[in-house]
Design a protein around this motif. Structure first.
Motif, PDB file in Angstrom:
ATOM      1  N   GLY A   1     -20.542  99.079  45.303  1.00 59.88           N
ATOM      2  CA  GLY A   1     -21.511 100.162  45.534  1.00 59.88           C
ATOM      3  C   GLY A   1     -21.909 100.807  44.209  1.00 59.88           C
ATOM      4  N   TYR A   2     -20.970 100.943  43.323  1.00 58.33           N
ATOM      5  CA  TYR A   2     -21.218 101.658  42.068  1.00 58.33           C
ATOM      6  C   TYR A   2     -21.898 100.756  41.035  1.00 58.33           C
ATOM      7  CZ  TYR A   2     -20.444 104.828  38.190  1.00 58.33           C
ATOM      8  OH  TYR A   2     -20.633 105.662  37.135  1.00 58.33           O
ATOM      9  N   PHE A   3     -21.364  99.553  40.846  1.00 61.99           N
ATOM     10  CA  PHE A   3     -21.859  98.691  39.754  1.00 61.99           C
ATOM     11  C   PHE A   3     -22.982  97.751  40.185  1.00 61.99           C
ATOM     12  CE2 PHE A   3     -17.687  99.896  38.101  1.00 61.99           C
ATOM     13  CZ  PHE A   3     -18.066 100.368  36.852  1.00 61.99           C
ATOM     14  N   LYS A   4     -23.128  97.534  41.479  1.00 61.81           N
ATOM     15  CA  LYS A   4     -24.159  96.648  42.025  1.00 61.81           C
ATOM     16  C   LYS A   4     -24.148  95.287  41.312  1.00 61.81           C
ATOM     17  CE  LYS A   4     -26.711 100.320  44.073  1.00 61.81           C
ATOM     18  NZ  LYS A   4     -25.785 101.432  43.740  1.00 61.81           N
ATOM     19  N   ASP A   5     -25.265  94.893  40.661  1.00 61.06           N
ATOM     20  CA  ASP A   5     -25.310  93.561  40.031  1.00 61.06           C
ATOM     21  C   ASP A   5     -24.455  93.467  38.767  1.00 61.06           C
ATOM     22  OD1 ASP A   5     -26.838  92.561  42.008  1.00 61.06           O
ATOM     23  OD2 ASP A   5     -28.745  92.770  40.943  1.00 61.06           O
ATOM     24  N   GLY A   6     -23.911  94.608  38.316  1.00 62.20           N
ATOM     25  CA  GLY A   6     -22.992  94.554  37.176  1.00 62.20           C
ATOM     26  C   GLY A   6     -21.661  93.930  37.546  1.00 62.20           C
ATOM     27  N   LEU A   7     -21.439  93.804  38.852  1.00 60.50           N
ATOM     28  CA  LEU A   7     -20.209  93.163  39.332  1.00 60.50           C
ATOM     29  C   LEU A   7     -20.567  91.748  39.778  1.00 60.50           C
ATOM     30  CD1 LEU A   7     -17.202  93.671  40.175  1.00 60.50           C
ATOM     31  CD2 LEU A   7     -18.081  94.306  42.417  1.00 60.50           C
ATOM     32  N   LEU A   8     -19.874  90.772  39.241  1.00 62.49           N
ATOM     33  CA  LEU A   8     -20.167  89.389  39.628  1.00 62.49           C
ATOM     34  C   LEU A   8     -19.875  89.193  41.119  1.00 62.49           C
ATOM     35  CD1 LEU A   8     -18.709  87.767  36.410  1.00 62.49           C
ATOM     36  CD2 LEU A   8     -21.083  87.507  37.190  1.00 62.49           C
ATOM     37  N   HIS A   9     -20.669  88.313  41.760  1.00 63.57           N
ATOM     38  CA  HIS A   9     -20.450  88.073  43.194  1.00 63.57           C
ATOM     39  C   HIS A   9     -19.127  87.352  43.425  1.00 63.57           C
ATOM     40  CE1 HIS A   9     -24.315  89.617  44.219  1.00 63.57           C
ATOM     41  NE2 HIS A   9     -24.849  88.888  43.248  1.00 63.57           N
ATOM     42  N   THR A  10     -18.780  86.459  42.490  1.00 61.69           N
ATOM     43  CA  THR A  10     -17.522  85.722  42.640  1.00 61.69           C
ATOM     44  C   THR A  10     -16.354  86.676  42.439  1.00 61.69           C
ATOM     45  OG1 THR A  10     -18.611  83.797  41.676  1.00 61.69           O
ATOM     46  CG2 THR A  10     -16.195  83.767  41.732  1.00 61.69           C
ATOM     47  N   THR A  11     -15.363  86.532  43.305  1.00 61.43           N
ATOM     48  CA  THR A  11     -14.115  87.295  43.176  1.00 61.43           C
ATOM     49  C   THR A  11     -12.982  86.271  43.091  1.00 61.43           C
ATOM     50  OG1 THR A  11     -14.962  89.156  44.423  1.00 61.43           O
ATOM     51  CG2 THR A  11     -12.593  88.889  44.444  1.00 61.43           C
ATOM     52  N   ILE A  12     -12.052  86.517  42.176  1.00 60.66           N
ATOM     53  CA  ILE A  12     -10.913  85.593  42.057  1.00 60.66           C
ATOM     54  C   ILE A  12      -9.734  86.182  42.844  1.00 60.66           C
ATOM     55  CG2 ILE A  12      -9.391  84.340  40.476  1.00 60.66           C
ATOM     56  CD1 ILE A  12     -12.397  83.708  39.995  1.00 60.66           C
ATOM     57  N   GLY A  13      -9.294  85.465  43.855  1.00 59.84           N
ATOM     58  CA  GLY A  13      -8.186  85.943  44.684  1.00 59.84           C
ATOM     59  C   GLY A  13      -6.838  85.688  44.031  1.00 59.84           C
ATOM     60  N   PHE A  14      -5.827  86.340  44.582  1.00 61.42           N
ATOM     61  CA  PHE A  14      -4.470  86.093  44.091  1.00 61.42           C
ATOM     62  C   PHE A  14      -4.069  84.687  44.512  1.00 61.42           C
ATOM     63  CE2 PHE A  14       0.055  86.207  43.850  1.00 61.42           C
ATOM     64  CZ  PHE A  14       0.297  86.996  42.749  1.00 61.42           C
ATOM     65  N   ASP A  15      -3.602  83.884  43.559  1.00 67.22           N
ATOM     66  CA  ASP A  15      -3.216  82.497  43.861  1.00 67.22           C
ATOM     67  C   ASP A  15      -2.073  82.093  42.931  1.00 67.22           C
ATOM     68  OD1 ASP A  15      -2.973  79.812  44.341  1.00 67.22           O
ATOM     69  OD2 ASP A  15      -5.100  79.332  44.096  1.00 67.22           O
ATOM     70  N   THR A  16      -0.909  81.864  43.506  1.00 69.42           N
ATOM     71  CA  THR A  16       0.259  81.531  42.662  1.00 69.42           C
ATOM     72  C   THR A  16       0.057  80.203  41.927  1.00 69.42           C
ATOM     73  OG1 THR A  16       1.284  80.696  44.641  1.00 69.42           O
ATOM     74  CG2 THR A  16       2.053  82.822  43.892  1.00 69.42           C
ATOM     75  N   LYS A  17      -0.862  79.369  42.429  1.00 70.56           N
ATOM     76  CA  LYS A  17      -1.136  78.094  41.728  1.00 70.56           C
ATOM     77  C   LYS A  17      -1.650  78.357  40.307  1.00 70.56           C
ATOM     78  CE  LYS A  17      -0.619  74.658  44.830  1.00 70.56           C
ATOM     79  NZ  LYS A  17       0.785  74.733  45.154  1.00 70.56           N
ATOM     80  N   LEU A  18      -2.341  79.494  40.118  1.00 75.94           N
ATOM     81  CA  LEU A  18      -2.831  79.829  38.771  1.00 75.94           C
ATOM     82  C   LEU A  18      -1.657  80.113  37.838  1.00 75.94           C
ATOM     83  CD1 LEU A  18      -5.916  81.926  39.847  1.00 75.94           C
ATOM     84  CD2 LEU A  18      -6.016  79.977  38.271  1.00 75.94           C
ATOM     85  N   ARG A  19      -0.619  80.730  38.383  1.00 75.82           N
ATOM     86  CA  ARG A  19       0.592  80.978  37.586  1.00 75.82           C
ATOM     87  C   ARG A  19       1.285  79.676  37.249  1.00 75.82           C
ATOM     88  NH1 ARG A  19       3.160  86.413  40.116  1.00 75.82           N
ATOM     89  NH2 ARG A  19       1.862  87.742  38.818  1.00 75.82           N
TER      90      ARG A  19
END
Ligand SMILES: Nc1ncnc2c1ncn2[C@@H]1O[C@H](COP(=O)(O)OP(=O)(O)OP(=O)(O)O)[C@@H](O)[C@H]1O
Ligand SMILES: [Mg+2]
Length: 262
Positions: A202-220
């Motif tokens: 709501g605040y940043f609008k297009d300043g926030l990328l649409h993609t969100t990276i979820g928590f994923d232990t595979k990244l660790r």
């Protein structure tokens, strides 16, 4: 010239290095020649790609001081199509040495303007969790700043300092610098992150990328294995979200190459 993306947030542990590597590997899968630069004396990116920091002949420090051309400092990583300018122990005092050099803010920008760098369509800069001369060099050299942030109080509370820094950089060294926020380690199980994300959007609008990276232990696990997520766990949620991020950013990259070839 390459499209330069700095991944930066003064807050520690928000997934700057994970994003540099995941996004870089996802660009490579799309056939984009990619260079990653480890600007953090902690050398996490260098380790995470499976390199021993002391083994490379040069580091980012020598390209900043002009002792090595960037093409000489870039080494092949374990992922074909992705090269890395590593970090090593000589990065520890480079900040102090740089302050004594004239126009030190532009050292990285000038190095990346080397004609040999044109072979890379994208350059990703992994920054340390501090606002020092290395970060200032990265923001001065960048077309785009990605600020990874968790949907957590302290991560968001640190954002105004980043925006203040962006304003200083725009005023002094890099007027066209653009920034985008990237939510990382998003945990959709409870309401807390979802509510924070809604407020950020709501605040940043297009300043926030649409993609969100979820928590994923595979990244660790990928980090511990010294391998990019797209290779370590190609079917994981983390891999597919970094692919989505590369797709979202592709128009930014092509816009620059179209301007230059027009
Ligand atoms: N989406 C994710 N899911 C789970 N764990 C993650 C995710 N992204 C990053 N991590 C883990 O969080 C930790 C911090 O990540 P990372 O090292 O990328 O942060 P950083 O911002 O580069 O840290 P620093 O400020 O120290 O440079 C690491 O252990 C990493 O494996
Ligand atoms: Mg890091």
């Amino acid at each position: 010239m390459s499209y330069v993306i700095a991944i930066c947030h003064q807050k520690g542990g928000v997934a700057k290095t994970t994003t540099t590597l995941g996004l870089g590997a996802a660009f490579v899968e799309r056939g984009v020649e990619t260079l990653v630069v480890d600007l953090d004396p902690q050398a996490n990116l260098t380790f995470n790609i499976g390199l021993e920091p002391g083994n490379a002949p040069f580091s980012a420090a020598e390209i900043l001081t002009g002792e090595a051309a960037p093409a000489r400092a870039a080494v092949e990583s374990s992922l074909p199509g992705m090269d890395i300018i590593p970090s090593n122990a000589s990065m520890l005092d480079i900040g102090r040495r740089m302050y004594q050099m004239p126009n030190y803010e532009f050292l990285l920008r000038r190095a990346l303007e080397d004609t040999a760098m044109a072979e890379y369509a994208v350059v990703l800069l992994d920054c340390p969790p501090s606002v020092g001369p290395l970060t200032i060099n990265a923001l001065t050299a960048a077309d785009l700043l990605i600020i990874p942030t968790q949907c957590e109080y302290y991560s968001i509370q640190a954002l105004p300092d980043m925006f203040e820094l962006v304003n200083v950089i725009r005023d002094r060294t890099n007027p066209p610098l653009t920034y985008r926020l990237l939510v990382t380690m998003f945990d959709g199980r409870g309401k807390f992150h979802a509510t924070m994300l809604e407020q950020l959007r709501g605040y940043f609008k297009d300043g926030l990328l649409h993609t969100t990276i979820g928590f994923d232990t595979k990244l660790r696990e990928a980090q511990a294995a010294g391998s990019p997520i797209t290779i370590h766990a190609p079917l994981s949620r983390g891999a597919s979200q970094y692919r989505q991020l590369a797709e979202e950013l592709s128009p930014y990259v092509s816009a620059k190459s179209h301007v230059q070839t027009a």
